[in-house]
Structures are given as structure tokens and as C-alpha cells.
Design an enzyme around this catalytic site. Structure first.
Site, PDB file in Angstrom:
ATOM      1  N   ASP A  94      -6.555 -26.221 -17.374  1.00  0.00           N
ATOM      2  CA  ASP A  94      -6.635 -26.951 -16.111  1.00  0.00           C
ATOM      3  C   ASP A  94      -5.526 -26.467 -15.183  1.00  0.00           C
ATOM      4  O   ASP A  94      -4.377 -26.286 -15.600  1.00  0.00           O
ATOM      5  CB  ASP A  94      -6.493 -28.460 -16.368  1.00  0.00           C
ATOM      6  N   ASN A 129     -14.611 -37.866 -16.863  1.00  0.00           N
ATOM      7  CA  ASN A 129     -14.694 -38.722 -15.691  1.00  0.00           C
ATOM      8  C   ASN A 129     -16.106 -38.587 -15.130  1.00  0.00           C
ATOM      9  O   ASN A 129     -16.552 -37.470 -14.841  1.00  0.00           O
ATOM     10  CB  ASN A 129     -13.672 -38.285 -14.635  1.00  0.00           C
ATOM     11  N   GLY A 158     -12.835 -40.993 -10.989  1.00  0.00           N
ATOM     12  CA  GLY A 158     -11.876 -39.914 -10.785  1.00  0.00           C
ATOM     13  C   GLY A 158     -12.461 -38.516 -10.868  1.00  0.00           C
ATOM     14  O   GLY A 158     -11.722 -37.533 -10.863  1.00  0.00           O
ATOM     15  N   GLN A 159     -13.799 -38.408 -10.952  1.00  0.00           N
ATOM     16  CA  GLN A 159     -14.395 -37.065 -11.010  1.00  0.00           C
ATOM     17  C   GLN A 159     -14.263 -36.391  -9.642  1.00  0.00           C
ATOM     18  O   GLN A 159     -14.590 -36.980  -8.605  1.00  0.00           O
ATOM     19  CB  GLN A 159     -15.880 -37.149 -11.411  1.00  0.00           C
ATOM     20  N   SER A 160     -13.763 -35.160  -9.656  1.00  0.00           N
ATOM     21  CA  SER A 160     -13.603 -34.423  -8.399  1.00  0.00           C
ATOM     22  C   SER A 160     -14.401 -33.128  -8.377  1.00  0.00           C
ATOM     23  O   SER A 160     -14.673 -32.588  -7.313  1.00  0.00           O
ATOM     24  CB  SER A 160     -12.119 -34.127  -8.139  1.00  0.00           C
ATOM     25  N   HIS A 196     -17.621 -31.712 -17.274  1.00  0.00           N
ATOM     26  CA  HIS A 196     -16.515 -31.090 -18.021  1.00  0.00           C
ATOM     27  C   HIS A 196     -15.794 -32.152 -18.829  1.00  0.00           C
ATOM     28  O   HIS A 196     -15.755 -33.325 -18.461  1.00  0.00           O
ATOM     29  CB  HIS A 196     -15.547 -30.378 -17.073  1.00  0.00           C
ATOM     30  N   HIS A 232     -12.162 -33.086 -20.503  1.00  0.00           N
ATOM     31  CA  HIS A 232     -10.717 -32.823 -20.512  1.00  0.00           C
ATOM     32  C   HIS A 232     -10.213 -32.961 -21.950  1.00  0.00           C
ATOM     33  O   HIS A 232     -10.415 -34.008 -22.577  1.00  0.00           O
ATOM     34  CB  HIS A 232      -9.969 -33.850 -19.658  1.00  0.00           C
TER      35      HIS A 232
END
Ligand code: DGP
Length: 113
Positions: free
Chosen positions: A30, A86, A92-94, A99, A101
């Protein structure tokens, strides 16, 4: 998908620090780590969120956890780590390509913020 950041990382048109790849999954560090080890394990097939998963994704999603285990051992964080998804902006997914984490190397609080 042509305008997806993670699709571009997977096809190599955007550079990343790759830590694992097979036919179905791609994993890389990341860019904004939230723990000493912070890896993203990403299914290559483009789906925006967890909500778009289908029956046919079962095997790939199972493999995500096996790869997370393997990487956790390799990185020496198998004494305690988290695998987090997320799903949706509110969570909080951007980046809207599914994916997982993989976080470790420090203690974590519960419940998460
Ligand atoms: P999320 O907020 O759950 O959608 O997580 C997206 C993660 O992606 C976030 O932790 C930062 C990471 N990220 C965003 N852009 C890039 C990039 O260009 N390269 C890498 N390696 N990671 C990125």
C-alpha cells in the site's frame, strides 16, 4: 477496466511494489501504509465492491485468504494481523476495485474506528 487505478497497477501501466502474483490475484504494498506491513491483495477481475461478488468468485476469494496467510508468514506478522475489506464510501473505500488489506507489525484496537 481502462480507468481503474488497480487494473492499471495489475497490468503494470502504473508501477507498484509487487509481493505476489498468480493467475487470479495480485498483491502489492500500500502506498499509504497504516501499519509497518500493509499489503493489498487484489483479485485481477474487476469488480467495484464486495457487493458485486458472485458464486463464480468463491474460489478466488478463498485464495485471497490463503495468499494472505502465506504473506503474513513471509513478512513475519503471523503473531497477529488483520485482513480488512472496506465496502462502500461510508466504510472508507476509496478505490472501487475489490481489495483486501493485510495489516500487521503493530497492535490493533477493537472496535475499529
Ligand atoms: P480503500 O480506502 O479501502 O479503498 O483502500 C485503498 C488503498 O489503496 C489505500 O490504503 C491507499 C491505496 N492506494 C491508493 N492509490 C494507490 C497507488 O497508486 N498505489 C498503491 N500502491 N496503493 C494505493
Amino acid at each position: 477496466m481502462s480507468d481503474c487505478l488497480f487494473c492499471k497497477i495489475i497490468d503494470g501501466s502504473i508501477p507498484s511494489k509487487k509481493v505476489y502474483e498468480d493467475d487470479d490475484l495480485f498483491a502489492f504494498e500500500d502506498v499509504n501504509p497504516q501499519a509497518p506491513t500493509h499489503i493489498l491483495v487484489v483479485p485481477k477481475s474487476h469488480k467495484p465492491t464486495l457487493l458485486e461478488l458472485e458464486e463464480s468468485d468463491k474460489e478466488t476469494i478463498g485464495k485471497v485468504y490463503l495468499v494472505a496467510n502465506k504473506l503474513a508468514r513471509e513478512k513475519g506478522i503471523d503473531d497477529g494481523f488483520r485482513v480488512v475489506v472496506n465496502c462502500g464510501e461510508k466504510a472508507g473505500q476509496s478505490v472501487f476495485h475489490i481489495h483486501f488489506h493485510l495489516l500487521g507489525g503493530r497492535s490493533f484496537m477493537w472496535p475499529p474506528g
